[in-house]
Design a protein around this motif. Structure first.
Motif, PDB file in Angstrom:
ATOM      1  N   MET A 235     -72.712   2.279 -29.330  1.00 38.18           N
ATOM      2  CA  MET A 235     -72.322   3.665 -29.261  1.00 38.18           C
ATOM      3  C   MET A 235     -73.582   4.508 -29.115  1.00 38.18           C
ATOM      4  O   MET A 235     -74.592   4.254 -29.730  1.00 38.18           O
ATOM      5  N   SER A 236     -73.478   5.502 -28.313  1.00 38.21           N
ATOM      6  CA  SER A 236     -74.620   6.340 -28.011  1.00 38.21           C
ATOM      7  C   SER A 236     -75.017   7.215 -29.197  1.00 38.21           C
ATOM      8  O   SER A 236     -74.166   7.807 -29.866  1.00 38.21           O
ATOM      9  N   GLU A 237     -76.311   7.298 -29.446  1.00 40.69           N
ATOM     10  CA  GLU A 237     -76.803   8.179 -30.499  1.00 40.69           C
ATOM     11  C   GLU A 237     -76.476   9.634 -30.180  1.00 40.69           C
ATOM     12  O   GLU A 237     -76.285  10.446 -31.082  1.00 40.69           O
ATOM     13  N   GLN A 238     -76.416   9.951 -28.889  1.00 40.45           N
ATOM     14  CA  GLN A 238     -76.066  11.317 -28.476  1.00 40.45           C
ATOM     15  C   GLN A 238     -74.692  11.685 -29.017  1.00 40.45           C
ATOM     16  O   GLN A 238     -74.507  12.761 -29.578  1.00 40.45           O
ATOM     17  N   PHE A 239     -73.704  10.797 -28.846  1.00 41.13           N
ATOM     18  CA  PHE A 239     -72.353  11.087 -29.321  1.00 41.13           C
ATOM     19  C   PHE A 239     -72.310  11.154 -30.842  1.00 41.13           C
ATOM     20  O   PHE A 239     -71.584  11.966 -31.417  1.00 41.13           O
ATOM     21  N   GLU A 240     -73.068  10.293 -31.493  1.00 41.63           N
ATOM     22  CA  GLU A 240     -73.113  10.330 -32.957  1.00 41.63           C
ATOM     23  C   GLU A 240     -73.701  11.646 -33.446  1.00 41.63           C
ATOM     24  O   GLU A 240     -73.225  12.214 -34.432  1.00 41.63           O
ATOM     25  N   ALA A 241     -74.714  12.155 -32.753  1.00 41.35           N
ATOM     26  CA  ALA A 241     -75.329  13.431 -33.135  1.00 41.35           C
ATOM     27  C   ALA A 241     -74.344  14.588 -32.935  1.00 41.35           C
ATOM     28  O   ALA A 241     -74.258  15.493 -33.774  1.00 41.35           O
ATOM     29  N   VAL A 242     -73.604  14.554 -31.842  1.00 41.55           N
ATOM     30  CA  VAL A 242     -72.598  15.597 -31.582  1.00 41.55           C
ATOM     31  C   VAL A 242     -71.512  15.523 -32.651  1.00 41.55           C
ATOM     32  O   VAL A 242     -71.106  16.551 -33.211  1.00 41.55           O
ATOM     33  N   PHE A 243     -71.060  14.322 -32.953  1.00 39.02           N
ATOM     34  CA  PHE A 243     -70.048  14.135 -34.000  1.00 39.02           C
ATOM     35  C   PHE A 243     -70.545  14.710 -35.320  1.00 39.02           C
ATOM     36  O   PHE A 243     -69.833  15.453 -35.995  1.00 39.02           O
ATOM     37  N   ALA A 244     -71.768  14.382 -35.684  1.00 41.12           N
ATOM     38  CA  ALA A 244     -72.330  14.846 -36.951  1.00 41.12           C
ATOM     39  C   ALA A 244     -72.411  16.369 -37.003  1.00 41.12           C
ATOM     40  O   ALA A 244     -72.204  16.971 -38.054  1.00 41.12           O
ATOM     41  N   ARG A 245     -72.696  16.986 -35.869  1.00 37.85           N
ATOM     42  CA  ARG A 245     -72.779  18.448 -35.831  1.00 37.85           C
ATOM     43  C   ARG A 245     -71.430  19.084 -36.176  1.00 37.85           C
ATOM     44  O   ARG A 245     -71.364  20.103 -36.854  1.00 37.85           O
ATOM     45  N   TYR A 246     -70.341  18.477 -35.713  1.00 37.76           N
ATOM     46  CA  TYR A 246     -69.008  19.029 -35.967  1.00 37.76           C
ATOM     47  C   TYR A 246     -68.415  18.574 -37.293  1.00 37.76           C
ATOM     48  O   TYR A 246     -67.488  19.204 -37.796  1.00 37.76           O
ATOM     49  N   ASP A 247     -68.935  17.497 -37.853  1.00 40.86           N
ATOM     50  CA  ASP A 247     -68.459  16.993 -39.149  1.00 40.86           C
ATOM     51  C   ASP A 247     -69.115  17.813 -40.247  1.00 40.86           C
ATOM     52  O   ASP A 247     -70.034  17.380 -40.925  1.00 40.86           O
ATOM     53  N   THR A 248     -68.616  19.027 -40.427  1.00 43.19           N
ATOM     54  CA  THR A 248     -69.292  19.987 -41.295  1.00 43.19           C
ATOM     55  C   THR A 248     -69.302  19.607 -42.768  1.00 43.19           C
ATOM     56  O   THR A 248     -70.185  20.027 -43.504  1.00 43.19           O
ATOM     57  N   ASP A 249     -68.342  18.802 -43.211  1.00 47.58           N
ATOM     58  CA  ASP A 249     -68.351  18.392 -44.619  1.00 47.58           C
ATOM     59  C   ASP A 249     -69.034  17.038 -44.817  1.00 47.58           C
ATOM     60  O   ASP A 249     -69.171  16.565 -45.937  1.00 47.58           O
ATOM     61  N   GLY A 250     -69.473  16.410 -43.720  1.00 45.38           N
ATOM     62  CA  GLY A 250     -70.244  15.178 -43.804  1.00 45.38           C
ATOM     63  C   GLY A 250     -69.488  13.964 -44.301  1.00 45.38           C
ATOM     64  O   GLY A 250     -70.093  12.993 -44.740  1.00 45.38           O
ATOM     65  N   ASP A 251     -68.156  13.976 -44.179  1.00 45.82           N
ATOM     66  CA  ASP A 251     -67.375  12.844 -44.693  1.00 45.82           C
ATOM     67  C   ASP A 251     -67.175  11.721 -43.678  1.00 45.82           C
ATOM     68  O   ASP A 251     -66.514  10.732 -43.966  1.00 45.82           O
ATOM     69  N   GLY A 252     -67.734  11.866 -42.475  1.00 50.86           N
ATOM     70  CA  GLY A 252     -67.593  10.823 -41.457  1.00 50.86           C
ATOM     71  C   GLY A 252     -66.292  10.893 -40.689  1.00 50.86           C
ATOM     72  O   GLY A 252     -65.967   9.983 -39.940  1.00 50.86           O
ATOM     73  N   LEU A 253     -65.552  11.986 -40.866  1.00 46.73           N
ATOM     74  CA  LEU A 253     -64.282  12.190 -40.172  1.00 46.73           C
ATOM     75  C   LEU A 253     -64.208  13.631 -39.689  1.00 46.73           C
ATOM     76  O   LEU A 253     -64.709  14.537 -40.347  1.00 46.73           O
ATOM     77  N   LEU A 254     -63.573  13.835 -38.539  1.00 46.73           N
ATOM     78  CA  LEU A 254     -63.342  15.192 -38.058  1.00 46.73           C
ATOM     79  C   LEU A 254     -61.900  15.572 -38.349  1.00 46.73           C
ATOM     80  O   LEU A 254     -60.970  14.890 -37.932  1.00 46.73           O
ATOM     81  N   THR A 255     -61.740  16.665 -39.067  1.00 46.87           N
ATOM     82  CA  THR A 255     -60.411  17.173 -39.391  1.00 46.87           C
ATOM     83  C   THR A 255     -59.927  18.094 -38.272  1.00 46.87           C
ATOM     84  O   THR A 255     -60.697  18.462 -37.377  1.00 46.87           O
ATOM     85  N   VAL A 256     -58.680  18.490 -38.374  1.00 47.55           N
ATOM     86  CA  VAL A 256     -58.128  19.442 -37.414  1.00 47.55           C
ATOM     87  C   VAL A 256     -58.957  20.724 -37.413  1.00 47.55           C
ATOM     88  O   VAL A 256     -59.272  21.275 -36.365  1.00 47.55           O
ATOM     89  N   ASP A 257     -59.336  21.202 -38.592  1.00 49.37           N
ATOM     90  CA  ASP A 257     -60.127  22.430 -38.688  1.00 49.37           C
ATOM     91  C   ASP A 257     -61.491  22.275 -38.022  1.00 49.37           C
ATOM     92  O   ASP A 257     -61.972  23.187 -37.346  1.00 49.37           O
ATOM     93  N   GLU A 258     -62.130  21.130 -38.223  1.00 48.27           N
ATOM     94  CA  GLU A 258     -63.442  20.899 -37.620  1.00 48.27           C
ATOM     95  C   GLU A 258     -63.338  20.804 -36.098  1.00 48.27           C
ATOM     96  O   GLU A 258     -64.193  21.336 -35.381  1.00 48.27           O
ATOM     97  N   VAL A 259     -62.311  20.149 -35.607  1.00 55.20           N
ATOM     98  CA  VAL A 259     -62.123  20.048 -34.154  1.00 55.20           C
ATOM     99  C   VAL A 259     -61.756  21.413 -33.581  1.00 55.20           C
ATOM    100  O   VAL A 259     -62.235  21.789 -32.506  1.00 55.20           O
ATOM    101  N   THR A 260     -60.943  22.166 -34.297  1.00 59.18           N
ATOM    102  CA  THR A 260     -60.588  23.513 -33.844  1.00 59.18           C
ATOM    103  C   THR A 260     -61.839  24.369 -33.711  1.00 59.18           C
ATOM    104  O   THR A 260     -62.008  25.086 -32.722  1.00 59.18           O
TER     105      THR A 260
END
Length: 79
Positions: A1-26
């Motif tokens: 998996m690309s580090e670029q995608f992991e970095a983008v994911f981490a930016r949107y994972d505002t609570d740092g739990d390793g999951l994107l919620t509906v609110d975070e994706v919104t």
């Protein structure tokens, strides 16, 4: 998996739990559209989760996020 995608994911994972919620994706998608164009993002986010939340738990893992990010490269430049 690309580090670029992991970095983008981490930016949107505002609570740092390793999951994107509906609110975070919104919030991420809101950065792609001027507020004047889209007042209600719930339909867009619902469609994204229907397609990319492969286990149906209402949250996106990094593995579920990568195909989404590949199809929406704008996510990398949002926010």
């Amino acid at each position: 998996m690309s580090e670029q995608f992991e970095a983008v994911f981490a930016r949107y994972d505002t609570d740092g739990d390793g999951l994107l919620t509906v609110d975070e994706v919104t919030a991420a998608v809101a950065g792609l559209f001027p507020a004047a164009e889209v007042n209600d993002l719930s339909g867009i986010v619902k469609a994204l989760f229907a397609e990319y939340d492969t286990n149906g738990d209402g949250r996106l893992t990094v593995n579920e996020f990568v195909p989404l990010a590949k199809n929406l490269p704008e996510l990398d430049s949002a926010n």
